[in-house]
Write a protein that holds these residues in place. Structure first.
Motif, PDB file in Angstrom:
ATOM      1  N   ALA A   1      46.903  47.325  55.333  1.00  0.00           N
ATOM      2  CA  ALA A   1      45.482  47.513  55.044  1.00  0.00           C
ATOM      3  C   ALA A   1      44.819  46.179  54.866  1.00  0.00           C
ATOM      4  N   GLU A   2      43.492  46.145  55.033  1.00  0.00           N
ATOM      5  CA  GLU A   2      42.723  44.935  54.761  1.00  0.00           C
ATOM      6  C   GLU A   2      42.397  44.917  53.277  1.00  0.00           C
ATOM      7  N   MET A   3      42.875  43.909  52.571  1.00  0.00           N
ATOM      8  CA  MET A   3      42.657  43.803  51.138  1.00  0.00           C
ATOM      9  C   MET A   3      41.793  42.584  50.859  1.00  0.00           C
ATOM     10  N   ILE A   4      40.747  42.752  50.082  1.00  0.00           N
ATOM     11  CA  ILE A   4      39.870  41.642  49.733  1.00  0.00           C
ATOM     12  C   ILE A   4      40.029  41.351  48.268  1.00  0.00           C
ATOM     13  N   ALA A   5      40.580  40.203  47.963  1.00  0.00           N
ATOM     14  CA  ALA A   5      40.839  39.850  46.569  1.00  0.00           C
ATOM     15  C   ALA A   5      39.631  39.140  46.000  1.00  0.00           C
ATOM     16  N   HIS A   6      38.984  39.772  45.060  1.00  0.00           N
ATOM     17  CA  HIS A   6      37.777  39.223  44.451  1.00  0.00           C
ATOM     18  C   HIS A   6      38.131  38.661  43.089  1.00  0.00           C
ATOM     19  N   ALA A   7      38.142  37.328  42.990  1.00  0.00           N
ATOM     20  CA  ALA A   7      38.522  36.685  41.740  1.00  0.00           C
ATOM     21  C   ALA A   7      37.273  36.190  41.039  1.00  0.00           C
TER      22      ALA A   7
ATOM     23  N   PHE B   1      47.183  39.686  44.915  1.00  0.00           N
ATOM     24  CA  PHE B   1      47.450  38.259  44.913  1.00  0.00           C
ATOM     25  C   PHE B   1      48.388  37.981  46.086  1.00  0.00           C
ATOM     26  N   PRO B   2      47.835  37.480  47.203  1.00  0.00           N
ATOM     27  CA  PRO B   2      48.581  37.479  48.474  1.00  0.00           C
ATOM     28  C   PRO B   2      49.877  36.700  48.449  1.00  0.00           C
ATOM     29  N   GLU B   3      49.926  35.584  47.717  1.00  0.00           N
ATOM     30  CA  GLU B   3      51.163  34.805  47.727  1.00  0.00           C
ATOM     31  C   GLU B   3      52.306  35.578  47.084  1.00  0.00           C
ATOM     32  N   ASN B   4      51.986  36.424  46.101  1.00  0.00           N
ATOM     33  CA  ASN B   4      53.031  37.225  45.469  1.00  0.00           C
ATOM     34  C   ASN B   4      53.322  38.506  46.232  1.00  0.00           C
ATOM     35  N   VAL B   5      52.291  39.085  46.877  1.00  0.00           N
ATOM     36  CA  VAL B   5      52.550  40.218  47.772  1.00  0.00           C
ATOM     37  C   VAL B   5      53.525  39.794  48.867  1.00  0.00           C
ATOM     38  N   ASN B   6      53.295  38.611  49.404  1.00  0.00           N
ATOM     39  CA  ASN B   6      54.153  38.134  50.494  1.00  0.00           C
ATOM     40  C   ASN B   6      55.591  37.930  50.037  1.00  0.00           C
TER      41      ASN B   6
ATOM     42  N   ASP C   1      50.702  35.687  36.518  1.00  0.00           N
ATOM     43  CA  ASP C   1      51.247  34.592  37.320  1.00  0.00           C
ATOM     44  C   ASP C   1      52.200  35.074  38.405  1.00  0.00           C
ATOM     45  N   LEU C   2      52.991  36.086  38.099  1.00  0.00           N
ATOM     46  CA  LEU C   2      53.993  36.574  39.045  1.00  0.00           C
ATOM     47  C   LEU C   2      53.643  37.935  39.626  1.00  0.00           C
ATOM     48  N   ALA C   3      52.441  38.431  39.365  1.00  0.00           N
ATOM     49  CA  ALA C   3      52.056  39.773  39.799  1.00  0.00           C
ATOM     50  C   ALA C   3      51.605  39.801  41.257  1.00  0.00           C
ATOM     51  N   SER C   4      51.809  40.935  41.886  1.00  0.00           N
ATOM     52  CA  SER C   4      51.264  41.164  43.227  1.00  0.00           C
ATOM     53  C   SER C   4      49.882  41.789  43.177  1.00  0.00           C
ATOM     54  N   GLU C   5      49.588  42.543  42.105  1.00  0.00           N
ATOM     55  CA  GLU C   5      48.285  43.166  41.971  1.00  0.00           C
ATOM     56  C   GLU C   5      48.065  43.594  40.529  1.00  0.00           C
ATOM     57  N   THR C   6      46.802  43.843  40.222  1.00  0.00           N
ATOM     58  CA  THR C   6      46.443  44.401  38.921  1.00  0.00           C
ATOM     59  C   THR C   6      45.136  45.156  39.056  1.00  0.00           C
ATOM     60  N   PHE C   7      44.816  45.972  38.055  1.00  0.00           N
ATOM     61  CA  PHE C   7      43.555  46.699  38.059  1.00  0.00           C
ATOM     62  C   PHE C   7      42.398  45.740  37.827  1.00  0.00           C
ATOM     63  N   ARG C   8      41.257  46.044  38.451  1.00  0.00           N
ATOM     64  CA  ARG C   8      40.027  45.310  38.201  1.00  0.00           C
ATOM     65  C   ARG C   8      38.863  46.300  38.109  1.00  0.00           C
ATOM     66  N   ALA C   9      37.764  45.824  37.545  1.00  0.00           N
ATOM     67  CA  ALA C   9      36.529  46.604  37.567  1.00  0.00           C
ATOM     68  C   ALA C   9      36.035  46.721  39.005  1.00  0.00           C
ATOM     69  N   VAL C  10      35.275  47.756  39.276  1.00  0.00           N
ATOM     70  CA  VAL C  10      34.741  47.986  40.623  1.00  0.00           C
ATOM     71  C   VAL C  10      34.007  46.742  41.120  1.00  0.00           C
ATOM     72  N   GLY C  11      34.370  46.285  42.316  1.00  0.00           N
ATOM     73  CA  GLY C  11      33.734  45.124  42.922  1.00  0.00           C
ATOM     74  C   GLY C  11      34.446  43.820  42.650  1.00  0.00           C
TER      75      GLY C  11
END
Length: 375
Positions: free
Chosen positions: A29-35, A289-294, A309-319
């Motif tokens: 899937a196309e994932m857009i990481a909004h930091a 977090f693409p470097e950890n997903v990879n 630091d070592l996570a591949s993903e976490t919950f965020r607020a919408v947007g």
């Protein structure tokens, strides 16, 4: 500040220093990481488009985020955000800080007075939620959640609430187990046998009875959240249970649990809508977090900032996990299928924690809704 072992900058430092959208691609899937940090700018929006035949879906909030507040104080907060509806916990994992379930079902007068507090502020009680595990292999745990479900149905009948939200639950893998066993992979063959036993002996019989009980009390929409560690965790397992237990079974579509599974959110909404199986919607995002997903894959979730630091993903607020333009497409998909529920903000963002995350999610959702309606 703690630094990652193989990077010159920590993730929390990165999140604090970055306010834009980081576009990345992960398998499936196309994932857009909004930091974004708590003070960073919110997403910008394109010019409004004509509404056509799109209808306005109420935006609400799930109440555990306000567990530290009294009922009246919470309602003041929700009113100040101009939110139109609420999802109220009655027990189970979210507990019931604002709904004295036993008292309300024992006294209709108290129940009506409780409801009037919402109505006086123009807030609709759209759903009652009892997220638990009614098929837990520990009989005491299971019975507690079964009782909460039954009482929630009775309260829904009194209040004329049409949707109850919960989890499908998860049993053990054998009659001797004392803890749940979440089976998603049917090999080696003993796992297939255990999964078949779970569904035949525990899952389907319970939910057939639960659907019947709800139907007898005027509740025809049981919105099960597709969630890891429970037998219903994606659209396919939801439809499997719906086909076996009845049309009272439908989805609480929380996309935060489906993003990491590689689901396309718009496709999911259209699929469930076409089946008439989409009853409720949690509004919650996931950042990758693409470097950890990879390195680690997607089964590597974080729930605390200390784990990022070592996570591949976490919950965020919408947007803050995917772009505002994607969330606009998601809201439009709900409108396209004639969704009759609410968009219920559930904030479990470890960075924009508590009320801050609710405010940010509400801002995004209200703005994309305005654009879609041409307001």
């Amino acid at each position: 500040m703690k630094q990652p072992k193989n990077s010159a900058i920590g993730r929390r430092e990165f999140l604090a220093a970055t306010s834009g959208l980081l576009a990345v691609t992960v398998p499936g899937a196309e994932m857009i990481a909004h930091a974004a940090n708590t003070e960073g700018p919110l997403p910008s929006f394109p010019a409004p488009q004509p509404a056509g035949n799109l209808h306005k879906i109420p935006i609400g909030v799930f109440d555990p985020v306000y567990q530290h507040l009294s009922l009246d104080a919470m309602l003041d907060k929700v009113s100040a955000l101009s939110l139109e509806a609420m999802e109220i916990g009655t027990g189970g994992y979210p507990n019931n800080p604002h709904c004295a379930l036993d008292d309300l079902i024992d006294d209709r007068g108290k129940a009506k007075a409780w409801l009037k507090k919402f109505e006086d502020r123009g807030i609709r009680v759209a759903t009652l939620s009892c997220h638990g595990n009614p098929i837990h292999p520990d009989p005491k745990h299971a019975q507690r959640d079964i009782d909460t479900f039954h009482k929630t149905v009775l309260l829904a009948e009194i209040l004329d609430v049409k949707v109850i939200v919960g989890f499908s639950g998860c049993p053990g893998g054998t009659p001797q187990d004392t803890q749940p066993n979440w089976i998603t992979y049917r090999w080696p063959p003993e796992y297939a046998k255990m999964q078949d036993w779970q569904w035949k002996e525990k899952v389907v019989p319970y939910w057939r009875d639960a659907a019947k009980f709800a139907r007898e009390h005027g509740v025809k929409r049981l919105a099960l959240e597709m969630h890891p560690n429970f037998v219903v965790y994606n659209p396919r397992t939801l439809m499997k249970l719906r086909e076996a237990a009845g049309e009272e079974i439908g989805a609480n579509c929380d996309l935060s649990h489906l993003f990491w599974q590689g689901c396309d959110p718009v496709e999911v909404i259209h699929f469930l809508g076409k089946q008439g199986a989409l009853f409720h919607a949690h509004m919650k995002d996931t950042v990758f977090f693409p470097e950890n997903v990879n390195k680690y894959g997607v089964l590597n979730f974080a729930f605390e900032t200390s784990e990022l630091d070592l996570a591949s993903e976490t919950f965020r607020a919408v947007g803050y996990g995917h772009s505002a333009s994607l969330w606009k497409s998601i809201v439009k998909a709900y409108m396209d299928i004639g969704f009759e529920g609410i968009l219920s903000i559930e904030n479990e963002d470890p960075i924009l924690a508590g009320e801050v995350g609710v405010e940010r999610a509400a801002y995004v959702l209200k703005n994309v809704r305005k654009e879609l309606l041409g307001e």
